[in-house]
Design a protein around this motif. Structure first.
Motif, PDB file in Angstrom:
ATOM      1  N   ALA A   1       0.836  -1.212   0.000  1.00  0.00           N
ATOM      2  CA  ALA A   1       0.000   0.000   0.000  1.00  0.00           C
ATOM      3  C   ALA A   1       0.870   1.262   0.000  1.00  0.00           C
ATOM      4  O   ALA A   1       0.500   2.289  -0.550  1.00  0.00           O
ATOM      5  N   LEU A   2       2.078   1.160   0.591  1.00  0.00           N
ATOM      6  CA  LEU A   2       2.925   2.356   0.717  1.00  0.00           C
ATOM      7  C   LEU A   2       3.746   2.635  -0.540  1.00  0.00           C
ATOM      8  O   LEU A   2       4.050   3.759  -0.869  1.00  0.00           O
ATOM      9  N   TYR A   3       4.143   1.524  -1.245  1.00  0.00           N
ATOM     10  CA  TYR A   3       5.046   1.674  -2.396  1.00  0.00           C
ATOM     11  C   TYR A   3       4.291   1.360  -3.682  1.00  0.00           C
ATOM     12  O   TYR A   3       3.913   0.208  -3.924  1.00  0.00           O
ATOM     13  N   ARG A   4       4.087   2.414  -4.497  1.00  0.00           N
ATOM     14  CA  ARG A   4       3.353   2.162  -5.757  1.00  0.00           C
ATOM     15  C   ARG A   4       4.254   1.477  -6.782  1.00  0.00           C
ATOM     16  O   ARG A   4       3.792   0.804  -7.680  1.00  0.00           O
TER      17      ARG A   4
ATOM     18  N   LYS B   1      -4.108   3.745   2.830  1.00  0.00           N
ATOM     19  CA  LYS B   1      -4.683   4.547   1.725  1.00  0.00           C
ATOM     20  C   LYS B   1      -5.491   5.714   2.310  1.00  0.00           C
ATOM     21  O   LYS B   1      -5.385   6.854   1.881  1.00  0.00           O
TER      22      LYS B   1
ATOM     23  N   TYR C   1       2.173   7.776   1.035  1.00  0.00           N
ATOM     24  CA  TYR C   1       2.863   6.932   0.048  1.00  0.00           C
ATOM     25  C   TYR C   1       4.364   7.117   0.222  1.00  0.00           C
ATOM     26  O   TYR C   1       4.825   8.187   0.609  1.00  0.00           O
TER      27      TYR C   1
ATOM     28  N   ASP D   1       6.526   6.391  -2.310  1.00  0.00           N
ATOM     29  CA  ASP D   1       7.228   6.708  -3.580  1.00  0.00           C
ATOM     30  C   ASP D   1       6.293   7.481  -4.525  1.00  0.00           C
ATOM     31  O   ASP D   1       5.129   7.601  -4.238  1.00  0.00           O
TER      32      ASP D   1
END
Ligand code: ASP
Length: 329
Positions: free
Chosen positions: A105-108, A322, A327, A329
């Motif tokens: 969820a943190l790193y797209r 979310k 985020y 990145d």
């Protein structure tokens, strides 16, 4: 008379080489060289501490040295990526925490998929956290801390081990619950972060008891609360954050052990046996008990126990992250 032995010797050497190269043989011989236990955070931190506790008994069980290798950066995702891409032969294994569940969820642009790129060995240990400040930080009680942070906001620095680290997650939850923004300072692990806290270069840190209990007992830092649902046996006089008003504030850091996808089942089985043996080692059990860290039940120390938990945690943390609009990145 021409020797008939040479061709026979050559033929049997070739046959032996073919057998030795066969997967069945190499699996049966596993491990025939040291195994690398990759830790995606800097040496000296809580994940590293758990790894170094279990590396020796794991090595005894496997009959080979287990070498702890710190592969740092990006909140633990660089080390996890290295294992995801490693040869699936059992010589590169990963010890990582719930960051495996928050990273998607943190790193797209994540370079691995926790649910596709790994084989699961089992859950290893659950570790609570403590909210700390440097020794000479002005507030002492939790109400004083809340008032001080409201008055000083981003003049206060909060260390973490990078986006996706549990110290980052704990900091996020803390800031959102008391409604303030602190200045976050990322490190390659909470080992180096703790050095700066002890040195007074950073104001606050939320970190795991596997590193912080000795510092608290030696009165080298200030502690404002623990993130467990109930008080910890190792720190009976430290209230939980929940009882001090942060309702529902509970973070318990679970850890899992992984191998690259495609690692043969007999090899995974040997690693699982070694991991279980390590977690039953009297020294390891005592040390983890002293640090208020829980060894999971036997059913959780299995591939299915880890995979099921990982899937549930990804489903749980995704929406929370979310919603927080964070985020990496
Ligand atoms: N577990 C990390 C470390 O050992 C710290 C963190 O995730 O916050 O450095």
């Amino acid at each position: 008379m021409k020797s008939i032995f040479k061709p026979l010797l050559l033929a049997s050497a070739a046959a032996l080489a073919m057998v030795a190269a066969s997967p069945a043989f190499s699996q049966a011989a596993y491990p025939d060289k040291p195994v690398s236990l990759i830790i995606p955070f800097a040496a000296g931190g809580p994940t590293d501490a758990v790894a170094r506790m279990i590396a020796i008994p794991m090595g005894k069980s496997l009959g080979q040295t287990v070498l702890v290798e710190n592969v740092v950066g990006a909140g633990g995702t660089i080390g996890a990526t290295k294992v995801a891409r490693a040869e699936p032969n059992g010589y590169s294994i990963l010890l990582h925490h719930m960051g495996m569940a928050t990273a998607p969820a943190l790193y797209r642009k994540l370079n691995f998929d926790p649910l596709k790129d790994f084989e699961y060995i089992g859950q290893v240990v659950d570790v609570p956290m403590t909210l700390l400040a440097r020794k000479d930080f002005p507030p002492t009680t939790f109400p004083e801390l809340q008032a001080y942070l409201k008055a000083n906001g981003n003049k206060v620095s909060l260390a973490n081990a990078g986006l996706g680290a549990v110290s980052h997650l704990c900091g996020l939850l803390f800031m959102s619950q008391i409604g303030i923004e602190l200045t976050t300072v990322p490190y390659k692990g909470t080992g180096p972060a703790m050095n700066d806290l002890l040195g007074g270069q950073v104001d606050m840190l939320c970190d795991q008891t596997t590193q912080t209990v000795p510092m608290i007992k030696e009165n080298r830092v200030k502690v404002f609360g623990v993130t467990s649902a109930t008080r910890l046996a190792s720190l009976p006089n430290v209230p939980t954050l929940n009882e001090q008003g942060l309702k529902g504030f509970e973070v318990k850091v679970w850890h899992g052990m992984y191998a690259p996808k495609g690692t043969p089942a007999p090899v995974l089985e040997k690693i699982n046996v070694a991991m279980r043996a390590a977690m039953q080692d009297p020294m390891v059990k005592q040390r983890l008990a002293d640090l208020s860290s829980d060894i999971p039940s036997s059913d959780k120390m299995t591939p299915a126990g880890l995979k099921t938990h990982l899937e549930a945690e990804i489903a749980k943390w995704g929406p929370i992250i979310k919603k927080a609009g964070v985020y990496a990145d």
